[in-house]
Structure formats: C-alpha cells, structure tokens
Write a protein that holds these residues in place. Structure first.
Motif, short mmCIF file in Angstrom:
data_model
loop_
_atom_site.label_atom_id
_atom_site.label_comp_id
_atom_site.label_asym_id
_atom_site.label_seq_id
_atom_site.Cartn_x
_atom_site.Cartn_y
_atom_site.Cartn_z
N THR A 93 1.04 -1.16 -0.02
CA THR A 93 0.11 -0.17 0.06
C THR A 93 0.92 1.19 0.13
O THR A 93 1.86 1.27 0.86
CB THR A 93 -0.84 -0.07 1.26
OG1 THR A 93 -1.75 -1.16 1.20
CG2 THR A 93 -1.87 1.08 1.31
N THR A 94 0.57 2.30 -0.87
CA THR A 94 1.37 3.54 -0.96
C THR A 94 0.93 4.35 -0.01
O THR A 94 0.51 5.57 -0.40
CB THR A 94 1.26 3.90 -2.25
OG1 THR A 94 -0.33 4.23 -2.58
CG2 THR A 94 1.72 3.19 -3.51
N ASP A 97 -6.36 5.91 -2.57
CA ASP A 97 -6.92 4.79 -1.45
C ASP A 97 -7.59 5.63 -0.41
O ASP A 97 -7.02 6.73 -0.10
CB ASP A 97 -5.35 4.10 -1.29
CG ASP A 97 -4.75 3.13 -2.76
OD1 ASP A 97 -5.90 2.81 -3.35
OD2 ASP A 97 -3.64 3.08 -2.58
N THR A 118 1.72 -5.37 -10.14
CA THR A 118 2.13 -4.42 -9.33
C THR A 118 2.38 -4.75 -7.84
O THR A 118 1.52 -4.57 -7.15
CB THR A 118 1.23 -3.08 -9.29
OG1 THR A 118 -0.08 -3.59 -8.98
CG2 THR A 118 1.25 -2.43 -10.86
N GLU A 163 4.10 -3.74 -5.44
CA GLU A 163 4.07 -2.67 -4.52
C GLU A 163 2.81 -1.93 -4.41
O GLU A 163 2.75 -1.29 -3.43
CB GLU A 163 5.52 -1.64 -4.73
CG GLU A 163 6.72 -2.48 -4.84
CD GLU A 163 7.21 -3.31 -3.71
OE1 GLU A 163 6.79 -2.87 -2.68
OE2 GLU A 163 7.76 -4.29 -3.79
N ASP A 164 1.90 -2.29 -5.27
CA ASP A 164 0.73 -1.37 -5.02
C ASP A 164 -0.64 -2.25 -4.95
O ASP A 164 -0.75 -2.80 -6.49
CB ASP A 164 0.44 -0.18 -6.09
CG ASP A 164 -0.40 0.71 -5.92
OD1 ASP A 164 -1.34 0.46 -4.96
OD2 ASP A 164 -0.53 1.64 -6.87
N GLY A 177 -3.15 0.03 -8.71
CA GLY A 177 -2.46 -1.09 -9.16
C GLY A 177 -3.23 -2.06 -10.23
O GLY A 177 -4.32 -1.60 -10.48
#
Length: 429
Positions: free
Chosen positions: A145-146, A158, A316, A318-319, A324
């Motif tokens: 989650t960013t 998000d 993705t 990382e997302d 993502g």
C-alpha cells in the motif's frame, strides 16, 4: 536456480537423471529446500524489501555494522520460521515477553533507515525522517500500500487520510534511536567463531593464573583476549513510558510545523472487526498477521510467486491499491493466501506448492495456440523465460569456476580485496 540460486553439480544432475521413481522430482525439491544456499538465495528478496545496506547513507555514507540482521534473515529462512513470527520479531521483537537475543536482533529491520552524520544537521529532523520511512516501509512490504502518499495530504486514490498516516506513525514514534553517529541503541553480537575463541582464551588466562605464570605471560594472553570483541548492532528499543513523545499531524510533512496531537490508531479501511491489539508496535505486528487482515497473506504469496515466475499474479507487487494492476487470477491468489495461513505461514511449504505445480513444470516452448490465445503469457500457458538476477549470475560464475565460498554469516566483504587474491585463486594457490 530458483530454489538455491546455484546450478546443480554433475553428481546432483546425474543422480536425478538416474532416479526413475515417481517422486524423483519432489525429492529434489525437498533436498534443495534444505540446503543452506536456500536461505542465502531467498534472503536477497527480503533484504531488498528491508532496504538493507552495509552503510548508513546520505552524503558521507559511513559504514554500518548491521550484518547481524542479514544473518538473522538467512537463519530464519533456512529454519523455516513461520512468516507471522518472522514479521512480529522484525517489527516488535523487543516488545515480546522475555525477548531473546535473536528476537532483538530481528528489530534491526527498522534500523536500516538512513542516519545523517554530517555536521550541523538537526537530529530531530532526521529522526522524524527515519520514523516516516518505517511507516512507509511497513505498509509497502506487508500491505503493498502506498502509504507514503498520505504524508503531506489525504491519499488521492486509496482510502487513507493524512491524519491516519500520523496516527499510524505514532506507533513507531516511541523508539530510543534519534539519528546518532554511534547508531545507538545497539546490542553486542559476535562474529561467527569469535565467541568460542574469546572464551577459550579467557579459560587459558584462568589456567595461567592458577599455575602462577609470569606477569608477562598472563599479560600477553590477556592482550589476545582483548583483541577479540563483539560488534555493536543497531536495534530498536522502546522508550520508557515516562519518556514517551507526543505525536502530531505535520503540516505538509514538515517536522517544524506540528498541528493537532494524535494518538496511535490503525487506518479505518484496514481496521479489524473483533480483535483488539496492543497500542504499540507489537499490536501493529499482530494486526498485520491477523486472519482479519488477509491482505498481508495475499501480498506475501504474490511476492513469492513473482520470484519464481518473474511476475506476480498482481503485477504491481508494491501497489495493491486502486492504481495497481488487477490480479490475473483472483481465485488462485486467494487460494494461495488461505493455504499459506492454514499451513501456519509455512514459507517453504508455499514455495514447494508453487514449484510442484503443473504451471511451474511446463515447458517454455511457445506453441501456435498459446501465442494466439495468450500472446503475453498472462494466463501462463507456458513457463515464462526470464533473465537471471544479478546475484544468481555472479554466484553461478563463482560456482562453476570453483571459487564460490560456502561460508555463511559474519562481516561483509568489501573491495578492494587484498592484493593478488584473485590472481592467486586462478593460479590454484
């Protein structure tokens, strides 16, 4: 190559070819999973996520003695430590009841943050930078989650507000480190074999004194004792309750512009329904690995899948948020995530499940049908051909030349190497 990062020896290859039993392949998988090289190979995935480095960054980038954490990761993978325990120890090992030395060493995960030793810098500024990095890294590694987007404003995509960022940051704001050149707090750890050497020499000193040896003999032996010392590993340590800091929302993320005071709280979009967790880092670690928070398991199995197939079920990695990619196979991702939790978060079992699958064991040859139906191989109608990573390229070259060291643990080796070392090796000296 996928399980140990090393090519098979001639003997290993011949033994497999000669084994005509139905479970020959599975036996090879089990054997490779037990090799010490397994932990060394798979550690690099986790060390990248942990932003591991043997120096502390910024302008002067001085050396940092943190190899003890690297060794912890390798030991954990080789011993098949459950992923939930692996998680809890790294985030909050110091807060566990009767924490062991191993569990405290694990907390160096969050001491991989940068420290700035340049003269004239503000310790509180860079302490704050380190805490922000820990928040962002925790969410990126375990939740894909960013979170970093909410440091200065509400997340644009998000469901995470800026206030929630700083409420979560409050969990990490009570640690004793504050950007000091000596990396304090630290704990002493021994290089492999040094503790045994030290204790043996101490025993020899005791013997010399009992025999009433000369002062010079005793002094010479004590000098040898003093030459072997432990090194100091940076660790995470919670402040005493009386010294807890107040946490604030920061305007535009600026530590010099504190706004309203906040208390530790999980983001509402991820908050569990029933279970109550401690209001500290230990609570965060337990929440991450709770069955009420299955995102952690999805993210983890997606990372393991990506290491083996070259691309995750969610591309993705990382997302997993709104920006993502969607999973290419949602039922498979969910099934693997549940299997992972049901297995007791067994990492080796997860890897074995993947490499025993027909998807993994198929040829990389491209048929006309596969090219028409699945030209980008999204559905894995063939095994994806992919490049070896840098570590495996290096280790493969060393392995086939006979130069690969099987030593595990201890201080890292840096160039320049001692003069003539490589020439001597190639000459067979």
């Amino acid at each position: 190559l996928d399980l140990t990062g090393l090519p098979p020896t001639d003997d290993e290859a011949n033994a497999f070819l000669a084994d005509t039993s139905a479970d020959a392949y599975e036996r090879v998988v089990d054997r490779l999973l037990q090799k010490p090289a397994f932990g060394e190979h798979w550690a690099h995935m986790w060390l990248d996520l942990a932003r591991y480095a043997d120096s502390s960054g910024y302008a002067d980038d001085p050396m940092r003695t943190i190899w003890g954490y690297r060794d912890y990761v390798i030991r954990s993978l080789n011993s098949n430590k459950p992923f939930n325990q692996f998680t809890i120890e790294q985030i909050a090992g110091d807060l566990l009841p009767n924490a062991t030395e191993e569990q405290i060493v694990a907390t160096a995960f969050h001491r991989n943050t940068l420290t700035n030793n340049e003269g004239g810098t503000n310790d509180e500024e860079f302490r704050n930078v380190a805490i922000v990095d820990r928040v962002n890294t925790t969410f990126a590694v375990w939740m894909a989650t960013t979170m970093t987007c909410a440091q200065c404003h509400n997340h644009k995509f998000d469901p995470i507000s800026q206030s929630e960022f700083y409420k979560f940051m409050a969990y990490f704001n009570q640690t004793a480190d504050n950007d000091q050149p000596d990396e304090s707090p630290t704990m002493p750890i021994w290089s492999p074999g040094d503790k045994e050497k030290h204790d043996k020499l101490v025993a020899e000193v005791v013997t010399l004194k009992a025999k009433k040896a000369t002062r010079e003999e005793i002094a010479a032996k004590e000098k040898q004792v003093n030459a072997i010392k432990p090194v100091n590993l940076p660790i995470i340590q919670e402040l005493p309750a009386a010294k807890f800091r107040k946490s604030h929302k920061l305007i535009l993320g600026n530590f010099l512009q504190p706004a309203e005071e906040v208390t530790a709280e999980l983001p509402s979009a991820f908050r569990p329904g029933k279970t109550e967790f401690e209001g500290n880092r230990l609570g965060v670690a337990k929440w991450l690995t709770s069955r009420e928070n299955p995102l952690t398991s999805r993210v983890a199995v997606n990372r393991f899948w990506s290491q083996i197939f070259g691309k995750g079920i969610v591309e993705t990695e990382e997302d997993f948020g709104y920006q993502g990619s969607l999973p290419t196979n949602q039922p498979l991702l969910d099934w693997l995530a549940v299997e992972f939790m049901d297995s007791g978060w067994n990492m080796k079992q997860l890897i074995k499940t993947i490499v025993m699958s027909s998807a993994y064991r198929q040829s990389s040859t491209v048929s006309k049908t596969a090219l028409q139906v699945d030209p980008k191989n999204v559905l894995l109608m063939r095994y994806p051909r992919r490049r070896l990573d840098a570590e495996t390229v290096r280790d493969q070259a060393l392995a086939i030349s006979g130069l690969l060291s099987d030593k595990i643990g201890g201080p890292s080796v840096f160039p320049p190497q001692p003069a003539g070392m490589w020439q001597a090796a190639f000459n067979g000296d």
